[in-house]
Design a protein around this motif. Structure first.
Motif, PDB file in Angstrom:
ATOM      1  N   GLY A 186       0.785  -1.223   0.000  1.00 42.97           N
ATOM      2  CA  GLY A 186       0.000   0.000   0.000  1.00 42.97           C
ATOM      3  C   GLY A 186       0.819   1.277   0.000  1.00 42.97           C
ATOM      4  O   GLY A 186       0.317   2.342  -0.326  1.00 42.97           O
ATOM      5  N   GLY A 187       2.080   1.170   0.400  1.00 39.96           N
ATOM      6  CA  GLY A 187       2.907   2.369   0.485  1.00 39.96           C
ATOM      7  C   GLY A 187       2.550   3.247   1.680  1.00 39.96           C
ATOM      8  O   GLY A 187       2.779   4.457   1.674  1.00 39.96           O
ATOM      9  N   ALA A 188       1.979   2.636   2.723  1.00 40.57           N
ATOM     10  CA  ALA A 188       1.595   3.393   3.920  1.00 40.57           C
ATOM     11  C   ALA A 188       2.752   3.448   4.918  1.00 40.57           C
ATOM     12  O   ALA A 188       3.614   2.581   4.920  1.00 40.57           O
ATOM     13  CB  ALA A 188       0.384   2.740   4.575  1.00 40.57           C
ATOM     14  N   ASN A 189       2.748   4.471   5.777  1.00 38.30           N
ATOM     15  CA  ASN A 189       3.568   4.451   6.993  1.00 38.30           C
ATOM     16  C   ASN A 189       2.771   3.659   8.012  1.00 38.30           C
ATOM     17  O   ASN A 189       1.544   3.596   7.911  1.00 38.30           O
ATOM     18  CB  ASN A 189       3.807   5.862   7.528  1.00 38.30           C
ATOM     19  N   THR A 190       3.436   3.065   8.985  1.00 39.58           N
ATOM     20  CA  THR A 190       2.674   2.234   9.925  1.00 39.58           C
ATOM     21  C   THR A 190       3.022   2.546  11.375  1.00 39.58           C
ATOM     22  O   THR A 190       4.110   3.017  11.685  1.00 39.58           O
ATOM     23  CB  THR A 190       2.944   0.734   9.670  1.00 39.58           C
ATOM     24  N   LEU A 191       2.054   2.267  12.247  1.00 39.32           N
ATOM     25  CA  LEU A 191       2.263   2.379  13.692  1.00 39.32           C
ATOM     26  C   LEU A 191       1.618   1.167  14.357  1.00 39.32           C
ATOM     27  O   LEU A 191       0.565   0.701  13.913  1.00 39.32           O
ATOM     28  CB  LEU A 191       1.592   3.649  14.233  1.00 39.32           C
ATOM     29  N   ASN A 192       2.255   0.685  15.422  1.00 33.41           N
ATOM     30  CA  ASN A 192       1.706  -0.439  16.165  1.00 33.41           C
ATOM     31  C   ASN A 192       1.004   0.106  17.410  1.00 33.41           C
ATOM     32  O   ASN A 192       1.637   0.755  18.245  1.00 33.41           O
ATOM     33  CB  ASN A 192       2.824  -1.400  16.564  1.00 33.41           C
ATOM     34  N   TYR A 193      -0.300  -0.161  17.547  1.00 33.99           N
ATOM     35  CA  TYR A 193      -1.034   0.465  18.658  1.00 33.99           C
ATOM     36  C   TYR A 193      -0.708  -0.158  20.009  1.00 33.99           C
ATOM     37  O   TYR A 193      -1.164   0.338  21.035  1.00 33.99           O
ATOM     38  CB  TYR A 193      -2.552   0.464  18.408  1.00 33.99           C
ATOM     39  N   GLU A 194       0.103  -1.199  19.994  1.00 32.70           N
ATOM     40  CA  GLU A 194       0.553  -1.724  21.288  1.00 32.70           C
ATOM     41  C   GLU A 194       1.788  -0.985  21.814  1.00 32.70           C
ATOM     42  O   GLU A 194       2.192  -1.190  22.955  1.00 32.70           O
ATOM     43  CB  GLU A 194       0.784  -3.234  21.191  1.00 32.70           C
ATOM     44  N   ASP A 195       2.377  -0.129  20.974  1.00 33.14           N
ATOM     45  CA  ASP A 195       3.437   0.752  21.484  1.00 33.14           C
ATOM     46  C   ASP A 195       2.776   1.875  22.271  1.00 33.14           C
ATOM     47  O   ASP A 195       1.908   2.579  21.739  1.00 33.14           O
ATOM     48  CB  ASP A 195       4.253   1.359  20.324  1.00 33.14           C
ATOM     49  N   ASP A 196       3.215   2.054  23.504  1.00 33.43           N
ATOM     50  CA  ASP A 196       2.542   2.992  24.411  1.00 33.43           C
ATOM     51  C   ASP A 196       2.408   4.396  23.838  1.00 33.43           C
ATOM     52  O   ASP A 196       1.440   5.091  24.092  1.00 33.43           O
ATOM     53  CB  ASP A 196       3.296   3.078  25.749  1.00 33.43           C
ATOM     54  N   ASP A 197       3.429   4.799  23.066  1.00 39.91           N
ATOM     55  CA  ASP A 197       3.433   6.198  22.627  1.00 39.91           C
ATOM     56  C   ASP A 197       2.941   6.367  21.186  1.00 39.91           C
ATOM     57  O   ASP A 197       3.249   7.362  20.541  1.00 39.91           O
ATOM     58  CB  ASP A 197       4.833   6.777  22.779  1.00 39.91           C
ATOM     59  N   PHE A 198       2.128   5.412  20.685  1.00 40.74           N
ATOM     60  CA  PHE A 198       1.774   5.523  19.258  1.00 40.74           C
ATOM     61  C   PHE A 198       0.897   6.742  18.976  1.00 40.74           C
ATOM     62  O   PHE A 198       0.985   7.339  17.911  1.00 40.74           O
ATOM     63  CB  PHE A 198       1.143   4.226  18.719  1.00 40.74           C
ATOM     64  N   MET A 199       0.076   7.158  19.957  1.00 47.45           N
ATOM     65  CA  MET A 199      -0.765   8.345  19.716  1.00 47.45           C
ATOM     66  C   MET A 199       0.109   9.609  19.620  1.00 47.45           C
ATOM     67  O   MET A 199      -0.158  10.495  18.818  1.00 47.45           O
ATOM     68  CB  MET A 199      -1.808   8.487  20.822  1.00 47.45           C
ATOM     69  N   GLU A 200       1.178   9.655  20.435  1.00 44.48           N
ATOM     70  CA  GLU A 200       2.111  10.781  20.331  1.00 44.48           C
ATOM     71  C   GLU A 200       2.862  10.736  19.002  1.00 44.48           C
ATOM     72  O   GLU A 200       3.057  11.759  18.347  1.00 44.48           O
ATOM     73  CB  GLU A 200       3.134  10.741  21.472  1.00 44.48           C
ATOM     74  N   ALA A 201       3.256   9.515  18.640  1.00 45.50           N
ATOM     75  CA  ALA A 201       3.990   9.354  17.374  1.00 45.50           C
ATOM     76  C   ALA A 201       3.140   9.863  16.213  1.00 45.50           C
ATOM     77  O   ALA A 201       3.645  10.524  15.302  1.00 45.50           O
ATOM     78  CB  ALA A 201       4.353   7.883  17.171  1.00 45.50           C
ATOM     79  N   LEU A 202       1.840   9.580  16.274  1.00 48.10           N
ATOM     80  CA  LEU A 202       0.936  10.013  15.202  1.00 48.10           C
ATOM     81  C   LEU A 202       0.897  11.545  15.120  1.00 48.10           C
ATOM     82  O   LEU A 202       0.895  12.125  14.029  1.00 48.10           O
ATOM     83  CB  LEU A 202      -0.456   9.428  15.477  1.00 48.10           C
ATOM     84  N   GLN A 203       0.890  12.194  16.284  1.00 50.68           N
ATOM     85  CA  GLN A 203       0.914  13.665  16.283  1.00 50.68           C
ATOM     86  C   GLN A 203       2.237  14.184  15.728  1.00 50.68           C
ATOM     87  O   GLN A 203       2.270  15.115  14.927  1.00 50.68           O
ATOM     88  CB  GLN A 203       0.668  14.218  17.703  1.00 50.68           C
ATOM     89  N   ASP A 204       3.333  13.538  16.159  1.00 49.21           N
ATOM     90  CA  ASP A 204       4.658  13.964  15.679  1.00 49.21           C
ATOM     91  C   ASP A 204       4.751  13.853  14.158  1.00 49.21           C
ATOM     92  O   ASP A 204       5.320  14.715  13.490  1.00 49.21           O
ATOM     93  CB  ASP A 204       5.768  13.105  16.307  1.00 49.21           C
ATOM     94  N   MET A 205       4.174  12.774  13.632  1.00 48.37           N
ATOM     95  CA  MET A 205       4.252  12.540  12.175  1.00 48.37           C
ATOM     96  C   MET A 205       3.436  13.564  11.397  1.00 48.37           C
ATOM     97  O   MET A 205       3.588  13.687  10.188  1.00 48.37           O
ATOM     98  CB  MET A 205       3.741  11.125  11.837  1.00 48.37           C
ATOM     99  N   THR A 206       2.542  14.253  12.098  1.00 49.66           N
ATOM    100  CA  THR A 206       1.678  15.222  11.405  1.00 49.66           C
ATOM    101  C   THR A 206       1.928  16.640  11.942  1.00 49.66           C
ATOM    102  O   THR A 206       1.016  17.466  11.994  1.00 49.66           O
ATOM    103  CB  THR A 206       0.191  14.847  11.577  1.00 49.66           C
ATOM    104  N   GLY A 207       3.159  16.867  12.357  1.00 48.02           N
ATOM    105  CA  GLY A 207       3.566  18.203  12.799  1.00 48.02           C
ATOM    106  C   GLY A 207       2.757  18.725  13.971  1.00 48.02           C
ATOM    107  O   GLY A 207       2.562  19.933  14.121  1.00 48.02           O
ATOM    108  N   GLY A 208       2.235  17.811  14.799  1.00 49.36           N
ATOM    109  CA  GLY A 208       1.467  18.206  15.974  1.00 49.36           C
ATOM    110  C   GLY A 208       0.019  18.568  15.667  1.00 49.36           C
ATOM    111  O   GLY A 208      -0.764  18.846  16.579  1.00 49.36           O
ATOM    112  N   ARG A 209      -0.344  18.563  14.376  1.00 48.09           N
ATOM    113  CA  ARG A 209      -1.684  18.994  14.014  1.00 48.09           C
ATOM    114  C   ARG A 209      -2.677  17.847  14.012  1.00 48.09           C
ATOM    115  O   ARG A 209      -3.860  18.021  14.267  1.00 48.09           O
ATOM    116  CB  ARG A 209      -1.625  19.629  12.615  1.00 48.09           C
TER     117      ARG A 209
END
Ligand code: NAD
Ligand code: ZN
Length: 389
Positions: A230-253
Motif C-alpha cells: 500500500g505504500g503506507a507508513n505504519t504504527l503499532n497500537y501496542e506501542d505505548d506512545d503511538f498516539m504521540e507518534a501520530l501527532q509527531d508525524m503530522t507536525g502536531g496537528r
C-alpha cells in the motif's frame, strides 16, 4: 447443496441444505464460483450481532454464474457471470433512487426489528442475521438473489474471479471510507485496522490523491502488507506512545481525516479497553469503541472521522465533547456498493489496482470452518480467505 451454516458462537459447519428456488419474479439463482469470509462475518462468528439462528447460511461476498432467472428479470440471462453487492436493494425507493442502496426501504422483511432498534429500517444483507432480513448467504454452492434486476453486475471474461470478487464488498467499502474523507492534495489520512478493509482504504486513499496514509494495527504481517503493497507508513497500537507518534508525524496537528476500519470488536491495551470488555461481558454495552475513540482524539480540528468499521448497538465513554470541541465531521455506514461497481471495475481493468494482493488463503468451501478459525486468529499470517465451492 453444501452451505456454510452458523450454529453458535465459534461454531460454523458445512452442511447439506435444500437448493434455493425462485420465490419472486425478480429473483435469480446464482451458482457460486468464488466466495470469501469478511471481517463482518467474524462479528457473527463471535456472536456479537444479535438475531442469528442455528442453521443460518453465511456469506455476503460472492460471485458466480446465473443459472435461473425469474420472469421479471430482463437484464440477466442464464450463463451470465456476475458479482453481487452485499446489500440488497430494490432500485425503486427514495433511497435507491438517491444511490443510498444500503438504506433501501424495501429489502428487509424484518423491518420492524431495525425500526425498533434504529428508528428506521436498514436494507437486507445476504447471510447477515435476521435483523438484516434473514436472507441465506452465498458461502454455498447456490444462492437466491432478490431484486436481481438491480444488484448483480456482469463482469468481463478477461478478468479472473479473484480480480473481481472484492467488488462485492471490501474494495467499495475501503473506497467509500476514503471518499468520505473528502481528500485534498497534501492530505494525511490515518486508518485504524490493517485488515482487508484497511488495506483497501490505503489503496483508495492514494487513488483519491492523499499524500500520505498512516496505518495502525498490531499484527506485524498486516502492517508489512500496508507498507509494501500500500505504500503506507505504519504504527503499532501496542506501542505505548503511538498516539504521540501520530501527532509527531503530522507536525502536531493530527491527520486531516481518521478512518476506523476496526469496528465494534476493537482490541486495546488502555484502561478504556478493559472497561469496554468488562461492560460487554456484563451485557451493559454492545460495542467496544477503542478505535473510534482514538480516531476522534487524534484527528485534527475541523477534520473528518470516517467509519466503515461496523457498529451494532450501544457504546459507552464516547468522547463527543472532543468531537464537538474540534468541530469534527462524521461519515459512516454500510457501503452503497452498487454505486461503485462500474468505476472500480474500470480501475481493475486498467490495472491501477489488482485486488488479489489481499488473498492469503485459498480453500475449498468444505474447509470453511478452518478458514473462519484461521482468519479469526490471524494465524498463518491470514489476511483474506477465499472459498471455492
Ligand atoms: P479484520 O477483523 O480482518 O480487521 C480488523 C483489524 O483491526 C485487525 O487487523 C485487528 O488487528 C485490527 N484492530 C483491532 N483493534 C484495533 C485497534 N484498537 N486499533 C487499530 N487496529 C485494531 O476485518 P476487516 O475485514 O478488515 O473489516 C474491518 C471492519 O470493517 C469490520 O468491522 C467489518 O465488519 C467492517 N466492514 C464494514 C463494511 C461496511 O459496509 N461498512 C463492509 C465490510 C466490512
Ligand atoms: Zn463483508
Amino acid at each position: 447443496m453444501k452451505a456454510v451454516c452458523w450454529h453458535d458462537t465459534h461454531d460454523v459447519r458445512v452442511e447439506n441444505v435444500p437448493d434455493p428456488t425462485i420465490l419472486n419474479p425478480r429473483d435469480a439463482i446464482i451458482k457460486i464460483t468464488l466466495t470469501a469470509i469478511c471481517g463482518s462475518d467474524l462479528h457473527l462468528y463471535d456472536g456479537v450481532i444479535p438475531s442469528m439462528q442455528a442453521g443460518d447460511i453465511l456469506g455476503h461476498e460472492f460471485m458466480g454464474e446465473v443459472v435461473e432467472v425469474g420472469s421479471e428479470v430482463t437484464n440477466l440471462k442464464v450463463g451470465d457471470r456476475v458479482v453481487v453487492p452485499f446489500p440488497i436493494a430494490c432500485g425503486n425507493c427514495f433511497y435507491c433512487q438517491n444511490e443510498l442502496y444500503s438504506a433501501c426501504d424495501n429489502s428487509n422483511p424484518n423491518a420492524w426489528m431495525s425500526e425498533k432498534l434504529y428508528g428506521h429500517t436498514v436494507a437486507g444483507i445476504f447471510g447477515y442475521s435476521h435483523l438484516m432480513g434473514g436472507y441465506a448467504g452465498g458461502q454455498a454452492e447456490y444462492v437466491r438473489v432478490p431484486f436481481a434486476d438491480v444488484g448483480p453486475f456482469k463482469v468481463p471474461d478477461s478478468l479472473s474471479d479473484e480480480q473481481v470478487l472484492f467488488l462485492t464488498d471490501i474494495f467499495p467499502t475501503g473506497y467509500m471510507a476514503a471518499e468520505n474523507c473528502e481528500i485534498k492534495p497534501g492530505d494525511t489520512i490515518a486508518v485504524w485496522g490493517a485488515g482487508p478493509v484497511g488495506q483497501f482504504v490505503i489503496k483508495s486513499a492514494f487513488l483519491l490523491g492523499a499524500e500520505r496514509v498512516i496505518a495502525i494495527d498490531r499484527v506485524e504481517s498486516r502492517l508489512l502488507l500496508a507498507q509494501e503493497q500500500g505504500g503506507a507508513n505504519t504504527l503499532n497500537y501496542e506501542d505505548d506512545d503511538f498516539m504521540e507518534a501520530l501527532q509527531d508525524m503530522t507536525g502536531g496537528r493530527g491527520p486531516d481525516a481518521c478512518i476506523d476500519a476496526v469496528g465494534l470488536e476493537a482490541h486495546g491495551t488502555g484502561l478504556d479497553a478493559w472497561y469496554d470488555r468488562a461492560k460487554q461481558a456484563l451485557m451493559m454495552q454492545t460495542d467496544r469503541p477503542t478505535a473510534v475513540r482514538q480516531a476522534i482524539q487524534a484527528c485534527r480540528k475541523g477534520g473528518i472521522v470516517s467509519i466503515p468499521g461496523v457498529y451494532g448497538g450501544f457504546l459507552d465513554k464516547f468522547p463527543l465533547g472532543a468531537a464537538f470541541g474540534k468541530g469534527l465531521t462524521f461519515k459512516m455506514g454500510q457501503t452503497h456498493v452498487h454505486r461503485y461497481l462500474q468505476p472500480l471495475l474500470e480501475h481493475i481493468a486498467q490495472g491501477s489496482i489488482d485486488p488479489t494482493f489481499i488473498i492469503t488463503h485459498r480453500m475449498p468451501l468444505t474447509e470453511a470452518a478452518e478458514g473462519y478459525k484461521l482468519f479469526k486468529q490471524e494465524r498463518d499470517e491470514c489476511v483474506k480467505v477465499v472459498l471455492e465451492p
